[in-house]
Structure formats: C-alpha cells, structure tokens
Design a protein around this motif. Structure first.
Motif, PDB file in Angstrom:
ATOM      1  N   GLY A 217       0.844  -1.176   0.000  1.00 50.60           N
ATOM      2  CA  GLY A 217       0.000   0.000   0.000  1.00 50.60           C
ATOM      3  C   GLY A 217       0.885   1.233   0.000  1.00 50.60           C
ATOM      4  N   LEU A 218       0.629   2.186  -0.907  1.00 50.87           N
ATOM      5  CA  LEU A 218       1.439   3.396  -0.969  1.00 50.87           C
ATOM      6  C   LEU A 218       0.583   4.564  -1.440  1.00 50.87           C
ATOM      7  N   LEU A 219       0.615   5.654  -0.693  1.00 50.07           N
ATOM      8  CA  LEU A 219      -0.042   6.900  -1.066  1.00 50.07           C
ATOM      9  C   LEU A 219       0.965   8.036  -1.011  1.00 50.07           C
ATOM     10  N   ARG A 220       0.796   9.027  -1.893  1.00 48.11           N
ATOM     11  CA  ARG A 220       1.481  10.310  -1.769  1.00 48.11           C
ATOM     12  C   ARG A 220       0.390  11.357  -1.708  1.00 48.11           C
ATOM     13  N   GLN A 221       0.541  12.338  -0.831  1.00 46.87           N
ATOM     14  CA  GLN A 221      -0.573  13.257  -0.609  1.00 46.87           C
ATOM     15  C   GLN A 221      -0.080  14.592  -0.048  1.00 46.87           C
ATOM     16  N   PRO A 222      -0.896  15.652  -0.207  1.00 48.20           N
ATOM     17  CA  PRO A 222      -0.530  16.953   0.366  1.00 48.20           C
ATOM     18  C   PRO A 222      -0.442  16.887   1.883  1.00 48.20           C
ATOM     19  N   GLY A 223       0.219  17.889   2.457  1.00 49.56           N
ATOM     20  CA  GLY A 223       0.319  17.953   3.917  1.00 49.56           C
ATOM     21  C   GLY A 223      -1.030  18.149   4.568  1.00 49.56           C
ATOM     22  N   THR A 224      -1.892  18.933   3.937  1.00 46.27           N
ATOM     23  CA  THR A 224      -3.230  19.202   4.455  1.00 46.27           C
ATOM     24  C   THR A 224      -4.238  19.130   3.314  1.00 46.27           C
ATOM     25  N   VAL A 225      -5.367  18.481   3.540  1.00 47.02           N
ATOM     26  CA  VAL A 225      -6.481  18.500   2.600  1.00 47.02           C
ATOM     27  C   VAL A 225      -7.706  18.998   3.351  1.00 47.02           C
ATOM     28  N   LEU A 226      -8.304  20.064   2.832  1.00 50.44           N
ATOM     29  CA  LEU A 226      -9.499  20.645   3.441  1.00 50.44           C
ATOM     30  C   LEU A 226     -10.623  20.539   2.425  1.00 50.44           C
ATOM     31  N   PHE A 227     -11.692  19.821   2.791  1.00 52.35           N
ATOM     32  CA  PHE A 227     -12.790  19.564   1.848  1.00 52.35           C
ATOM     33  C   PHE A 227     -14.115  20.057   2.414  1.00 52.35           C
ATOM     34  N   GLY A 228     -14.945  20.641   1.555  1.00 48.05           N
ATOM     35  CA  GLY A 228     -16.309  20.955   1.943  1.00 48.05           C
ATOM     36  C   GLY A 228     -16.804  22.273   1.375  1.00 48.05           C
ATOM     37  N   PRO A 229     -18.121  22.413   1.223  1.00 43.50           N
ATOM     38  CA  PRO A 229     -18.696  23.663   0.733  1.00 43.50           C
ATOM     39  C   PRO A 229     -18.275  24.849   1.599  1.00 43.50           C
ATOM     40  N   GLY A 230     -17.817  25.907   0.952  1.00 40.73           N
ATOM     41  CA  GLY A 230     -17.431  27.121   1.655  1.00 40.73           C
ATOM     42  C   GLY A 230     -16.013  27.139   2.184  1.00 40.73           C
ATOM     43  N   GLN A 231     -15.272  26.039   2.064  1.00 38.04           N
ATOM     44  CA  GLN A 231     -13.931  25.973   2.666  1.00 38.04           C
ATOM     45  C   GLN A 231     -12.900  26.835   1.943  1.00 38.04           C
ATOM     46  N   ARG A 232     -13.259  27.398   0.776  1.00 38.19           N
ATOM     47  CA  ARG A 232     -12.346  28.337   0.106  1.00 38.19           C
ATOM     48  C   ARG A 232     -12.023  29.526   1.007  1.00 38.19           C
ATOM     49  N   ARG A 233     -12.887  29.780   1.960  1.00 32.94           N
ATOM     50  CA  ARG A 233     -12.664  30.924   2.865  1.00 32.94           C
ATOM     51  C   ARG A 233     -11.505  30.668   3.827  1.00 32.94           C
ATOM     52  N   GLN A 234     -10.991  29.448   3.853  1.00 35.72           N
ATOM     53  CA  GLN A 234      -9.836  29.139   4.699  1.00 35.72           C
ATOM     54  C   GLN A 234      -8.508  29.356   3.976  1.00 35.72           C
ATOM     55  N   VAL A 235      -8.580  29.631   2.675  1.00 41.65           N
ATOM     56  CA  VAL A 235      -7.348  29.786   1.893  1.00 41.65           C
ATOM     57  C   VAL A 235      -6.484  30.912   2.458  1.00 41.65           C
ATOM     58  N   ALA A 236      -7.116  32.020   2.812  1.00 42.18           N
ATOM     59  CA  ALA A 236      -6.357  33.179   3.294  1.00 42.18           C
ATOM     60  C   ALA A 236      -5.497  32.832   4.505  1.00 42.18           C
ATOM     61  N   ALA A 237      -6.072  32.129   5.465  1.00 40.73           N
ATOM     62  CA  ALA A 237      -5.324  31.777   6.676  1.00 40.73           C
ATOM     63  C   ALA A 237      -4.169  30.829   6.351  1.00 40.73           C
ATOM     64  N   ILE A 238      -4.408  29.893   5.445  1.00 38.55           N
ATOM     65  CA  ILE A 238      -3.349  28.952   5.066  1.00 38.55           C
ATOM     66  C   ILE A 238      -2.196  29.687   4.399  1.00 38.55           C
ATOM     67  N   VAL A 239      -2.531  30.571   3.466  1.00 37.51           N
ATOM     68  CA  VAL A 239      -1.491  31.312   2.733  1.00 37.51           C
ATOM     69  C   VAL A 239      -0.746  32.259   3.668  1.00 37.51           C
ATOM     70  N   ALA A 240      -1.464  32.924   4.558  1.00 39.83           N
ATOM     71  CA  ALA A 240      -0.818  33.850   5.501  1.00 39.83           C
ATOM     72  C   ALA A 240       0.190  33.123   6.380  1.00 39.83           C
ATOM     73  N   GLY A 241      -0.074  31.873   6.686  1.00 38.41           N
ATOM     74  CA  GLY A 241       0.843  31.093   7.507  1.00 38.41           C
ATOM     75  C   GLY A 241       2.122  30.710   6.797  1.00 38.41           C
ATOM     76  N   LEU A 242       2.160  30.904   5.478  1.00 33.96           N
ATOM     77  CA  LEU A 242       3.342  30.538   4.696  1.00 33.96           C
ATOM     78  C   LEU A 242       4.280  31.707   4.443  1.00 33.96           C
ATOM     79  N   GLY A 243       3.795  32.932   4.667  1.00 31.15           N
ATOM     80  CA  GLY A 243       4.659  34.092   4.467  1.00 31.15           C
ATOM     81  C   GLY A 243       3.937  35.262   3.840  1.00 31.15           C
ATOM     82  N   PRO A 244       4.607  36.421   3.747  1.00 33.60           N
ATOM     83  CA  PRO A 244       3.926  37.666   3.373  1.00 33.60           C
ATOM     84  C   PRO A 244       3.766  37.941   1.886  1.00 33.60           C
TER      85      PRO A 244
END
Length: 424
Positions: A21-48
C-alpha cells in the motif's frame, strides 16, 4: 474482429503479492462547501508574499476575487498570473518565470482547473531551482522542495490538486510530457464544491469523465510488486491496497452523482460527491497511475483538439473490453459498486454489467463513447499507435500488454463503436 486481433498477446493477470500500500498526498487537505474561505489563513501562515495563478475566465469571477481579497486582508501581498491556457503549454511556465523569477515568493496558489493547478506545482520547483522546466521532464528529477503550493480546484475531475505530477505541452517537441516528483506535492489542497456550481455543462462532462477514467484505470491497473529501490525512484508503483480504498469510494460516488449533475447542475450535494470522487481519483493515480486510455488519448487530443475528458471517454469502451480478460474480478466489483451487477450471477456477467453501467453514466453526462465523434481519421491510427507507445510511463500500468497491434485494434473498434466483447 479484424485479422490484427489474432496477433494480440494473451491476457496475463498480475497480483499484488506484496500486499503493498502506498499513497502520496498533500500535507493538508481541506474539503467541503465554503472551505475556500480558509485559503487566506493557510497562505498567511506561509509568508507575506504570494503568487496566484489562474486563467482568464476564473480571474473575472466573484469567488476568485473573494479569495484574493481575503488573502490580501490577511496581510499578504498578492501577485496574479491569469493567462494559463488549456493543456498547459510550456510557454506559460516560461512566462511566469520571466515575470516573477526575482519576486522572493513565500507561496504559490493555483486556482482553477487542472492546467492552473499543474502550472502552480511545476512553477514552484522551477523557480526554487532556477532552471528550465525541461530539466525536470521525467520522474524524480527535481532535486529538492519548491515554493510551497496551495491548490484550489474549480472543476470536479482532474485530481491535480493532490497529484505530484504536472503535464506540460512542449510545442517544440510536439507532445505532452510529465514532470513527476514528490516535490510537486501541494502543501495544502482546499477543495470547495461550491466553486464547481458555475462550471459549464461541457466542462462538467469532460472533467467528470476524466475522474471516472482515473478511478477505472487505477482500480484495474497492473500490480507490480516493486522493490525498495523502485518504490524510492518510481512514480507509479502499481495498483495497491491503499489506492483501491480510494477507488472503491470514488466509483461508488460517481455511480449516482454524475447523472444527478447532468439533470440538475445546481445540485450541491451531487457536485460535492463528484468533487470528492475526483479527489479520490487523484489520490489513486498518484501511485497507481493511469494507463492505456490516457496513453492513447494524448496523440488523439493533439490531432483532434478535443477536450482530454472527452478523449478518454471515447476510448473507454474499447480499452475496458480489451483489458477485461485480465481483470474480470475488478470489473465485476465495479459492477457491484455501481449497483448494476447481481452478486449471485457468474463473475463475468457482473463484469459486463459494470462496463455497461459505466457507459450508461457517461452517455447521460453527454460524453462521447466512440472515436469517430471526436473527428479522428482512420488514416491517423498508425501515428496514434506509435505515439501512444512512447508513453511508457502509462502503458506499463495497463493490466494487459499494449502492443502496436493491440492499440490499432482498440482504435478500429473504438472508431466503429464496436461494443462486442473481446474473446481474448
């Protein structure tokens, strides 16, 4: 059946004897209606400072503006590249590097369909290593991590938000090539089904068919029993117990959601199921890989200029029938997962029921099921076969050996819309 068919290799079944069994995957996966609103917080945590890549249509949309405004409100400076083209031409990569090569980016956000997401992933490593993308054509040639990437898909089909490959069209070479490396894996994938509600019917059909083809090919792929060295340096290690879990979930979801979307494009529940299935498909192909359908589609797409999803849909009937003798149990299980097969009947009848149900769903979606509809000419069959054989990364995954003669037979049957069952 043509005389060519008599020269085809006999079907040989392969098994995952290692229980791998082998998977490769992103560090975080966020799924669901309206979850695009979390993009800002994720990007802000990566730098300015971030670069957002998308296409012209998406850049004019309200959801895109909402995401960018949210990132800026979080204190991040945003650059936008909105010129991504379908089938990701190498020129787009060169253009992004020339414009933003000295920008000291902390993250790259891809918003859109597969080409936009592939552009974000591949530009991230090209910028980080200050080189030409051609240096990375192939697998496991990227020497280290790239700029962190956040993927935000707006179609339910490609699975590019979670795959570690970017497909690039190199016009000078006249072909699509892959950049495949774990270093292309996204830092985070944000999958919001609401972003697909305005997806045009044709694009919905093409991407839905693509997702279905990913699941079918992954589930029926060759099992390879790779060595430790092969696992460490090979993208596609074969059908395995973990990819099968995702395939079963995705197939079951598409068994109901695609027809519902065809009837009601605004059905958010059906859109959510389709997008989750597309995510499952991306997780599956990340290590199992696509196979014969995708290998043959690439030159057909270049000749006919038809959408990738329609090309794979048109090939599925013939390729599934060709592969069936080597994968009867898998196609029978697909039949049961789709609710089309009677589990008390012989396995081959269940397999037939599964294939027929797949075709029924694709037809309801409005996707083509024969090659003549794409505008392919029989005079091009030999060119297509020769080009398909160059895609060894894909043909090696097919559960039954793909010789030149086999591909020609598939093309003949696909063009004639011959739905008879292959004897061998």
């Amino acid at each position: 059946m043509s005389a060519v068919a008599r020269t085809l290799p006999a079907p040989v079944r392969t098994e995952n004897d290692l229980g791998l069994g082998l998977l490769r995957q992103p560090g975080t996966v966020l799924f669901g209606p309206g979850q695009r609103r979390q993009v800002a917080a994720i990007v802000a945590g990566l730098g300015p400072r971030t670069l957002v890549v998308t296409d012209a249509r998406m850049s004019e949309s309200e959801p895109f503006r909402e995401i960018v405004d949210g990132i800026e409100a979080a204190g991040v400076a945003v650059e936008v590249y909105a010129e991504t083209e379908p089938d990701l031409p190498r020129e787009n990569i060169v253009d992004v590097v020339s414009r933003f090569g000295g920008a000291q980016l902390d993250s790259i956000v891809g918003i859109g369909g597969g080409s936009c997401l592939d552009l974000a992933k591949v530009v991230a490593v090209v910028l980080a290593h200050d080189t030409d993308v051609r240096d990375f054509y192939g697998q496991f040639l990227v020497p280290g991590p790239g700029v962190p990437v956040v993927t935000v898909p707006t179609t339910g089909g490609t699975g590019a938000e979670v795959t570690c490959i970017s497909v690039v069209y190199d016009s000078e070479r006249g072909m699509k090539v892959g950049v495949a490396s774990p270093h292309l894996q996204a830092t985070a994938a944000v999958i919001d089904p609401e972003l697909t509600l305005t997806c045009p019917p044709g694009l919905t059909a093409a991407t839905g068919a693509d997702a279905f083809s990913h699941l079918i090919e992954s589930f029926t792929d060759r099992a390879k029993n790779p060595s430790s060295a092969e696992i460490a340096g090979t993208l596609y290690v074969g059908k395995n117990v973990l990819t099968d879990v995702y395939c079963r979930t995705g197939i079951q979801l598409l068994g109901t959601s695609l027809e519902r979307i065809a009837l009601r494009p605004d059905d958010l529940e059906a859109r959510s199921d389709t997008m989750f299935a597309a995510y499952c498909a991306g997780m599956s192909i990340n290590t199992a890989g696509t196979a014969g359908v995708h290998a043959i589609q690439s030159p057909i797409g270049a000749l006919t200029h038809t959408p990738h999803g329609f090309g794979v849909s048109a090939l599925l009937p013939a390729v599934m029938r060709f592969n069936l003798p080597a994968r009867v149990p898998e196609f029978a299980e697909i039949g049961r997962l789709l609710g089309a097969a009677d589990p008390t009947r012989p396995e081959i009848e269940q397999a037939h029921a599964g294939i027929l149900r797949i075709e029924e769903i694709l037809a309801a979606l409005g996707a083509p099921l024969d090659l003549k509809t794409l505008g392919l000419s029989p005079s091009d069959f030999e060119f297509v076969a020769d080009q398909a054989l160059l895609a060894v990364r894909l043909t090696a995954n097919n559960p039954r050996e793909l010789t030149r003669e086999a591909i020609l037979e598939i093309l003949e049957r696909g063009y004639a819309d011959d739905r008879s069952w292959w004897s061998e």
